[in-house]
Design an enzyme around this catalytic site. Structure first.
Site, PDB file in Angstrom:
ATOM      1  CD  GLU A 188      -6.704  -7.521   4.632  1.00 12.88           C
ATOM      2  OE1 GLU A 188      -6.149  -7.614   5.781  1.00 12.88           O
ATOM      3  OE2 GLU A 188      -6.586  -8.363   3.804  1.00 12.88           O
ATOM      4  CD  GLU A 202      -1.367 -10.898   0.860  1.00 10.79           C
ATOM      5  OE1 GLU A 202      -1.553 -10.942  -0.294  1.00 10.79           O
ATOM      6  OE2 GLU A 202      -2.318 -11.133   1.850  1.00 10.79           O
TER       7      GLU A 202
HETATM    8  C1  BGC Z   1      -4.870  -9.306  -0.343  1.00  7.87           C
HETATM    9  C2  BGC Z   1      -5.873  -8.308  -1.170  1.00  7.87           C
HETATM   10  C3  BGC Z   1      -5.980  -9.059  -2.377  1.00  7.87           C
HETATM   11  C4  BGC Z   1      -6.894 -10.145  -2.031  1.00  7.87           C
HETATM   12  C5  BGC Z   1      -7.338 -11.054  -3.094  1.00  7.87           C
HETATM   13  C6  BGC Z   1      -5.433 -10.651   0.015  1.00  7.87           C
HETATM   14  O1  BGC Z   1      -4.662 -11.386   0.714  1.00  7.87           O
HETATM   15  O2  BGC Z   1      -4.384  -8.478   0.812  1.00  7.87           O
HETATM   16  O3  BGC Z   1      -5.998  -7.049  -0.763  1.00  7.87           O
HETATM   17  O4  BGC Z   1      -6.592  -8.364  -3.412  1.00  7.87           O
HETATM   18  O5  BGC Z   1      -5.924 -11.097  -1.357  1.00  7.87           O
HETATM   19  O6  BGC Z   1      -8.296 -11.354  -3.124  1.00  7.87           O
END
Ligand code: BGC
Length: 932
Positions: free
Chosen positions: A789, A493
């Site tokens: 993550e 992202e």
């Molecule tokens: C991101 C996160 C973000 C989240 C929102 C994800 O796809 O990578 O780090 O805060 O979405 O909940």
């Protein structure tokens, strides 16, 4: 008259060393006192500013002389001289007096240079090269975007435009500045040489409201006589395929350029060369370049000498002039993106599938530089990934549209050649090489690490190599995700998720000087705040981001994410003592709390009608409606959505209370005492409603999850008399879970602190030293080189998931390591008062932390050998400290071999039940004692 060893050094202007091209009209100065003696405090200072070094040294024609100011302030002293002028360089120096009236020499001279302050300073026109507009991708739902895993059809991508203009300099140039920005990303050359060393300018901002121009000192590139200036443009974040869904054209579908090259001749006459219709354009060897997809270069199409004056551009096309509102144009603020490090290839692997894969040994954000020699037309492909699969084969684990991370290089042939992409970066450790002529030798490949080039300010080290690796992993995740904006991850992202940075901000401020970097991002956040006060989940908040949020949650913000508007400035204030950052964002903070208050008051849960009057009244203080991310990625949840649904209610109200409490403190700092009372009263009501609604007699919360307990305790949401019982529940949950955590994004920053605060220190360390999944050391033992993550991004059975392997959020434990394990803390925002409180009985045999505060270096270190404890403390001049020596008896403590009552610099000490508390002035101290 200067006396003694007192000095003023490390001069910063607006947090930067000698910044060029800023647009603050009252910049702020900081310096550090240096003094060999203990207990040095600044009693007065004097700053001088002039518009030439000679004037400054001669003290004539000064722009500002502060005179001798009686003050102990050595950070954020505001310029109060004559109005500052566009383009001008100002020189400054400072001298200080200490409390004994000793006077330092003048510091060495520092400078800053103003950018273009007025709209009229811009004589240049926006120009657009001849180009096909970038094709706009169809909007996909989140699911469709993530499932779409086909390689990109790169035939729809366009070649990068090249633009050039010739000019002549009529005599010797004494100063040349290039001011430039683009729609897209750009790089400039003058007479065949790159301007500056920054990358991916103008970087990623909320372009429609905030577009940075960069200032380059190009004096050495311009020569007397004929010259040429050229730029290459690429889609970048402006028109390229960005974000979770990989949508193009988030800000526009046409690339454009704006530049102004200003020459000042030796005789002080001036000339300006601007972007206008005389610029010509073409294309060249960059067949396409996209931040996410990658870059393709055909070296056979290199236009040799295209930025030299005698290059034949007769076949080039004209550009067209374009008109854009220039009101969002601002000077670049903060350290730019640069190549901050270069890593060698560690090894070349042939995978079970027979692929050739280079391992750089470290997950990074950046790109590969490759040397090669071979026949013209040979096509080499470089594919990037952070992991191999469970069998050791190359795996692009990141799913979704336009997540190719693939660079292609076509050889020119003949001579040895070097390829390094210009306008893309990838998140990777492994690179699959296909089509390379000859043997893939590691020495032919290096990896260039890209990051916003901030100063490193912190280090932590201890006797456990695994914790040291954890600290390194946190650093790497910070370095590689603080790339122009605070990103969630550098592959999938690359978005400025507000929740991630609010969680990580305190840790980040230990590791690096993030003040300018995060202030810039907050300025974008403030501009993107919605009229109703909502703070978007991510900044920049581009079209496809908005679309996803609206379809997923029906709004733009979530609890724990939007609260970044309060939490991040507060973290900056705490770390740097910068009150202006609170002032600047006070209004957006108020708007956010107002939005949450209105939502809580007006939106009622579905069962509202069945409630009695008391319950109904209480609902006004509970933020218990709408979609929120909750304690995102709680390990026991079956999916991210599941953790959101299960935890969103207590999380939302908890953050409502927390933000109200912080805002009350902020209002107090700003002297807005009636506001402070209002928010403190609001906080009290929310806390009361929370405990009445969610807390049971036995100390359980209706959301029986670790994270809910952590937040309730950390934010004081339960009455004092119940806190012990609530803490017991938390401890029980952790123990029942095999002493493993089950906390998600927004609660994990407080988990270990809460355990320590409520007498469960042992449990906190069990979690820290835990190696079973989920835990910090599980990742480390699985070979992580960054923070993952999800705790189980590689499952215990070895399965590799499609999660990111580089997300800093869970690295927020770094803050705790510095504060709690090494014991480096502050007693006053900005470290004017320091507290050294090591945890000498945590199971480690030594730990130490070093932090470059705005006042200077702070060290807190300790070691334990049998019963013998040594504590080292460095307290910088112009601050004071308190050192807590746990389980010490004052008569047994020696400081550098002296009894406490004879040691220099010690202002007082006190025996307490838990040890000795020593109050001291600046200096370097070494305490030794035997545990009582
Ligand atoms: C991101 C996160 C973000 C989240 C929102 C994800 O796809 O990578 O780090 O805060 O979405 O909940």
């Amino acid at each position: 008259m200067a006396t003694g060893d007192l000095e003023a050094g490390q001069l910063l202007c607006e947090s930067m060393v000698n910044p060029v091209g800023i647009d603050m009209l009252a910049p702020r100065f900081s310096w550090q006192l240096k003094s060999e003696r203990r207990g040095g405090l600044q009693a007065a200072y004097r700053i001088m500013v002039a518009d030439s070094e000679e004037n400054l040294l001669r003290c004539t024609d000064l722009c500002w002389d502060s005179g001798k100011v009686q003050s102990d302030e050595s950070v954020f002293c505001t310029y109060e001289g004559e109005p500052l002028t566009s383009r001008k360089r100002y020189y400054w120096r400072v001298k200080v007096w200490d409390q004994t009236e000793a006077e330092s020499d003048w510091s060495t001279v520092a400078y800053w240079e103003m950018g273009l302050l007025q709209r009229e300073d811009w004589k240049a026109l926006w120009i657009e090269p001849k180009q096909e507009p970038v094709a706009e991708d169809p909007i996909l739902s989140l699911r469709e975007a993530l499932q779409c895993d086909n390689p990109t059809d790169t035939s729809v991508l366009h070649p990068c435009p090249y633009l050039r203009k010739t000019f002549s300099a009529s005599s010797a140039v004494r100063k040349a500045r290039l001011y430039a920005t683009a729609h897209g990303v750009y790089v400039f050359e003058i007479n065949g040489q790159k301007a500056g060393n920054q990358e991916l300018a103008p970087e990623f901002t909320s372009y429609d409201r905030y577009l940075q121009y960069q200032t380059y000192d190009v004096t050495d590139l311009v020569k007397n006589g004929e010259n040429a200036i050229g730029a290459i443009l690429a889609d970048g974040w402006y028109a390229g395929r960005i974000g979770l869904a990989g949508n193009s054209c988030q800000y526009g579908d046409k690339l454009g350029l704006l530049f102004q090259l200003e020459l000042e001749y030796e005789d002080r006459t001036q000339e300006i060369i601007v972007s206008d219709q005389q610029v010509k354009c073409s294309t060249g060897h960059l067949i396409y370049s996209d931040i996410f997809i990658g870059e393709k270069v055909d070296a056979r199409l290199i236009k040799d000498g295209w930025t030299l004056p005698d290059y034949d551009d007769s076949a080039w096309d004209p550009v067209s002039a374009a008109h854009f509102d220039m009101s969002g144009l601002v000077a670049h603020y903060g350290e730019p993106v640069r190549v901050v490090e270069t890593l060698p290839a560690v090894r070349v692997i042939t995978t079970p599938k027979g692929e050739t894969v280079i391992d750089f040994g470290q997950v990074i954000a950046g790109r590969v530089s490759m040397r090669v020699e071979g026949p013209a037309g040979t096509e080499i492909t470089l594919e990037h990934s952070e992991v191999l699969d469970e069998h050791g084969n190359f795996l692009n684990n990141i799913k979704g549209r336009h997540k190719d991370q693939k660079d292609i290089y076509i050889l020119r042939g003949g001579e040895p050649e070097t390829f390094e992409p210009l306008f893309t970066f990838h998140g990777f450790r492994y690179v699959k090489v296909s089509g390379y002529p000859g043997v893939v030798l590691p020495e032919r490949f290096t990896a260039a690490v890209l990051s916003s080039d901030m100063r490193y300010t912190g280090s932590f080290e201890c006797s456990d190599a695994r914790i040291n690796r954890l600290q390194m992993n946190i650093m790497w995740s910070q370095k590689t995700n603080m790339l122009s904006i605070p990103m969630d991850c550098p592959q999938r992202e690359r978005a400025g998720w507000t929740g991630d940075i609010q969680v990580f901000a305190p840790t980040s401020a230990f590791n690096m000087d993030v003040l300018a970097f995060l202030t810039r991002w907050l300025r974008n956040l403030a501009l993107e705040q919605l009229p109703n006060g909502e703070v978007p989940n991510g900044v920049p908040y581009h079209k496809s981001f908005i679309h996803i949020d609206h379809t997923l949650m029906g709004k733009d913000s979530s609890a724990g994410w939007g609260d970044a508007v309060i939490i991040v400035p507060w973290a900056l204030y705490e770390a740097y003592g910068d009150v202006k950052v609170l002032e600047e964002f006070y209004e957006p903070m108020v708007k956010w709390i107002d939005y949450v208050r209105r939502t809580a008051e007006n939106e009622m849960p579905d069962n509202f009608d069945q409630m009695d009057d008391v319950q109904k009244e209480r609902q006004k203080y509970l933020w218990n409606t709408g979609y929120h991310f909750g304690d995102w990625l709680m390990p026991s949840a079956s999916s991210p959505q599941d953790s959101a649904i299960k935890t969103k209610e207590p999380v939302a109200t908890s953050f409502y209370a927390y933000s109200a409490a912080l805002l009350s403190k902020i209002a107090d700092v700003l002297g807005k005492h009636s506001d402070a009372e209002y928010y403190s009263d609001l906080n009290r009501r929310i806390r009361k409603a929370f405990s009445e609604q969610y807390l049971q007699y036995d100390g359980t919360l209706s959301a029986h999850f670790q994270g809910a307990y952590v937040l309730a305790l950390q934010f004081d949401l339960v009455p004092e008399e119940a806190r012990g019982k609530v803490a017991e529940q938390l401890a029980r949950l952790i123990e029942e879970n095999g002493c493993r955590l089950d906390t998600g994004f927004v609660s994990v920053p407080f988990l270990l602190d809460v355990l320590c605060k409520y007498g469960k220190r042992d449990l906190a360390y069990k979690l820290l030293f835990q190696t079973e999944c989920p835990s910090w050391l599980y990742e480390v033992e699985r070979g992580a080189t960054t923070i993952w993550e999800a705790w189980d991004a590689i499952k215990p059975d070895g399965t590799v998931s499609s999660m990111s392997f580089n997300h800093y959020a869970f690295g927020c434990v770094g803050d705790w390591l510095y504060r709690e394990v090494a014991g480096l803390r502050k007693e006053q925002a900005g470290y004017k008062k320091i507290r050294i409180q090591p945890d000498v009985e945590c199971g480690l045999s030594h730990a130490s932390a070093k932090y470059e505060s705005r006042y200077g270096t702070i060290v807190s270190g300790w070691s334990k050998q049998g019963r013998r404890i040594t504590v080292t403390a460095i307290i910088p001049p112009n601050t004071t400290g308190t050192v807590i020596l746990p389980n010490a008896m004052h008569e047994n403590v020696k400081e550098s071999e002296m009894p406490l009552n004879e040691a220099l610099g010690i202002l007082s000490y006190r025996q307490t039940n838990s040890g000795v508390s020593v109050h001291l002035g600046s200096g370097s101290y070494r305490f030794t004692y035997d545990l009582a």
